[in-house]
Design a protein around this motif. Structure first.
Motif, short mmCIF file in Angstrom:
data_model
loop_
_atom_site.label_atom_id
_atom_site.label_comp_id
_atom_site.label_asym_id
_atom_site.label_seq_id
_atom_site.Cartn_x
_atom_site.Cartn_y
_atom_site.Cartn_z
N GLU A 160 1.45 -3.82 26.90
CA GLU A 160 2.31 -2.62 26.54
C GLU A 160 2.64 -2.72 25.13
OE1 GLU A 160 3.00 0.47 27.83
OE2 GLU A 160 2.04 -0.24 29.77
N GLY A 161 2.60 -1.75 24.09
CA GLY A 161 2.77 -1.79 22.76
C GLY A 161 1.93 -2.61 21.82
N LEU A 162 0.56 -2.82 22.11
CA LEU A 162 -0.56 -3.43 21.42
C LEU A 162 -1.35 -2.64 20.62
CD1 LEU A 162 -1.23 -6.15 24.09
CD2 LEU A 162 -0.01 -6.70 21.77
N ALA A 163 -0.80 -1.37 20.27
CA ALA A 163 -1.66 -0.66 19.59
C ALA A 163 -1.02 -0.18 18.07
CB ALA A 163 -2.00 0.84 20.37
N ASN A 164 -1.88 0.23 17.35
CA ASN A 164 -1.66 0.24 15.90
C ASN A 164 -2.21 1.56 15.60
OD1 ASN A 164 -1.16 -2.94 14.77
ND2 ASN A 164 0.53 -1.27 15.07
N ARG A 165 -1.52 2.74 14.67
CA ARG A 165 -2.05 3.88 14.27
C ARG A 165 -2.36 3.93 13.03
NH1 ARG A 165 2.51 7.60 15.06
NH2 ARG A 165 3.60 5.67 14.48
N HIS A 166 -3.52 4.17 12.40
CA HIS A 166 -4.13 4.07 11.05
C HIS A 166 -3.93 5.63 10.36
CE1 HIS A 166 -4.68 -0.04 11.67
NE2 HIS A 166 -5.26 0.26 12.95
N THR A 189 0.72 -1.24 0.01
CA THR A 189 0.14 0.08 0.04
C THR A 189 1.01 1.43 0.15
OG1 THR A 189 -1.67 -1.18 1.31
CG2 THR A 189 -1.62 1.44 1.33
N LEU A 190 1.92 1.12 0.92
CA LEU A 190 2.63 2.63 0.87
C LEU A 190 3.33 2.43 -0.46
CD1 LEU A 190 4.25 4.63 2.62
CD2 LEU A 190 5.80 3.06 3.33
N ALA A 191 4.10 1.32 -0.90
CA ALA A 191 4.97 1.43 -2.36
C ALA A 191 3.77 2.07 -3.37
CB ALA A 191 5.21 0.14 -2.56
N ALA A 192 2.84 1.85 -3.43
CA ALA A 192 1.73 2.13 -4.50
C ALA A 192 1.45 3.66 -4.38
CB ALA A 192 0.35 1.57 -4.34
N LEU A 193 1.48 4.09 -3.08
CA LEU A 193 1.44 5.49 -2.89
C LEU A 193 2.47 6.31 -3.33
CD1 LEU A 193 -0.44 8.02 -2.13
CD2 LEU A 193 0.30 7.53 0.28
N LEU A 194 3.63 5.82 -2.75
CA LEU A 194 4.89 6.50 -3.25
C LEU A 194 5.33 6.73 -4.61
CD1 LEU A 194 7.11 5.46 -0.08
CD2 LEU A 194 5.81 7.57 -0.34
N THR A 207 0.37 -5.92 11.89
CA THR A 207 -0.38 -6.69 13.04
C THR A 207 0.66 -7.63 13.85
OG1 THR A 207 -2.54 -6.29 12.03
CG2 THR A 207 -2.42 -7.68 13.87
N ARG A 208 1.21 -8.26 12.77
CA ARG A 208 2.15 -9.52 13.44
C ARG A 208 3.47 -8.78 14.10
NH1 ARG A 208 4.28 -14.70 12.02
NH2 ARG A 208 5.93 -15.24 13.61
N ARG A 209 3.85 -7.78 13.14
CA ARG A 209 5.18 -7.07 13.59
C ARG A 209 5.04 -6.60 15.01
NH1 ARG A 209 7.12 -2.62 9.79
NH2 ARG A 209 5.78 -1.54 11.12
N THR A 210 3.75 -5.96 15.22
CA THR A 210 3.38 -5.09 16.57
C THR A 210 3.42 -6.09 17.64
OG1 THR A 210 2.29 -3.44 15.34
CG2 THR A 210 1.65 -3.77 17.80
N VAL A 255 -4.96 4.26 2.70
CA VAL A 255 -5.19 4.29 3.97
C VAL A 255 -3.86 3.22 4.51
CG1 VAL A 255 -6.62 3.22 5.87
CG2 VAL A 255 -7.73 4.36 4.01
N LEU A 256 -3.15 3.80 5.57
CA LEU A 256 -1.94 3.37 5.81
C LEU A 256 -1.72 3.03 7.36
CD1 LEU A 256 0.13 6.15 4.28
CD2 LEU A 256 -0.04 3.82 3.42
N THR A 257 -0.97 2.06 7.78
CA THR A 257 -0.93 1.93 9.25
C THR A 257 0.53 1.82 9.73
OG1 THR A 257 -2.68 0.14 9.11
CG2 THR A 257 -1.21 -0.38 11.12
N GLU A 258 0.75 2.43 10.94
CA GLU A 258 2.07 2.58 11.49
C GLU A 258 3.14 3.24 10.38
OE1 GLU A 258 3.14 2.67 14.57
OE2 GLU A 258 1.08 2.08 15.23
N ILE A 259 2.81 4.30 9.60
CA ILE A 259 3.48 5.00 8.98
C ILE A 259 4.10 6.10 9.56
CG2 ILE A 259 1.62 6.03 7.80
CD1 ILE A 259 4.75 5.37 6.01
N GLU A 260 5.48 6.35 9.45
CA GLU A 260 6.07 7.52 10.13
C GLU A 260 6.11 8.61 9.10
OE1 GLU A 260 7.47 7.72 13.06
OE2 GLU A 260 6.88 5.68 13.47
#
Length: 289
Positions: A257-263, A129-134, A198-201, A142-147
């Motif tokens: 701790e650390g079980l949340a993701n930002r969209h 998804t990020l690659a398609a946008l860039l 999700t798995r990485r988080t 719509v992206l998840t955990e993007i800096e």
């Protein structure tokens, strides 16, 4: 140089199909084929490989597609600027998302407001998804955990929590407050591939908590995880915004701790003022709890 021929090539390169390219350009498929054939014959070059199932770009075709994408992207921007005062009665929006659950309500809002807009939706994992946008293959994503990064405009949507996915008969479903992450230590689990956000988080949260689940299966889709859990092969994990309504399984909150993701909703900064992209980005506050 014939711009009609280049436009036909650009459409096929973007769509990967003569039929979809013809629909994109509102011309016949033979016209698209004829434009590209004339272009290849005039310059004595092969730009496309045609197989029974798909159309592929040659090495020369890939180079030309990078040029035409930028060229006609600017043409599209010029047209949008010149028509900025017109209402959004027609148009086409390319959207990418790493899951359907958040983007579908946004598309419903867009359709209710601008019923003449056509949307092409691509679903893939977070990296795709990020690659398609860039690469500007899509207009918004719509992206998840993007800096934050230079050249990218982001709008916050929602924060999700990771839940345990268990069979409908599992005793954890009787716990109103859920389970502690420590209860997953040495539990047999069926998880998404390691590249999944999700798995990485989840893996990072387990490392911090000193929890070591026993991973029985690694699967490449949410649907496959649901089927494995329903078959009682192990406990899965799922984002709180992607909980299935499948009666065979249920979701249990995980405390830790650390079980949340930002969209987030994102677009390229240089295209953020284009009327259709701007209209879609404006939907973000409406879909932020």
């Amino acid at each position: 140089m014939n711009l009609f021929q280049l436009r036909a090539f650009d459409a096929v390169a973007r769509e990967g199909s003569f039929t979809r390219a013809a629909a994109r350009l509102f011309i016949s498929q033979p016209a698209v084929t004829g434009h590209i054939k004339t272009l290849e014959e005039h310059y004595q070059i092969t730009l496309l490989r045609r197989t029974a199932r798909r159309v592929e770009l040659t090495e020369e075709g890939i180079k030309l597609a990078a040029i035409t994408r930028a060229m006609f992207g600017l043409v599209d921007e010029a047209q949008v600027m010149l028509e900025a005062n017109r209402q959004l009665l027609t148009g086409r929006l390319e959207v990418a998302a790493d899951g359907p659950h958040m983007v579908m309500p946004m598309l419903a809002s867009l359709r209710a407001r601008y019923p003449g807009i056509t949307v092409n939706l691509r679903l893939g994992n977070a990296q795709e998804t990020l690659a398609a946008l860039l690469s500007e293959h899509v207009d918004v994503a719509v992206l998840t955990e993007i800096e934050p990064r230079k050249g990218l405009t982001l709008r916050p949507l929602v924060e999700s929590r990771i839940c345990a996915l268990v069979p409908a008969s599992h005793p954890w479903l009787a716990l109103p407050e859920g389970i502690d992450i420590a209860q997953l230590d040495q539990i047999i689990m069926v998880l998404r591939e390691p590249t999944s956000i999700t798995r990485r988080t989840f893996d990072e949260a387990c490392d911090k908590a000193g929890v070591n689940p026993r991973v029985l299966l690694e699967l490449d889709s949410r649907e496959a995880v649901t089927e494995a859990v329903a078959a009682q092969l192990g406990v899965g994990i799922v984002s709180s915004i992607e909980v299935s309504h499948d009666p065979r399984v249920g979701a249990v909150p995980i405390k830790g701790e650390g079980l949340a993701n930002r969209h987030m909703l994102g677009c390229m900064e240089r295209r953020a003022e284009l009327r259709l992209i701007k209209a879609f980005m404006a939907l973000a506050p409406e879909h932020t709890p």
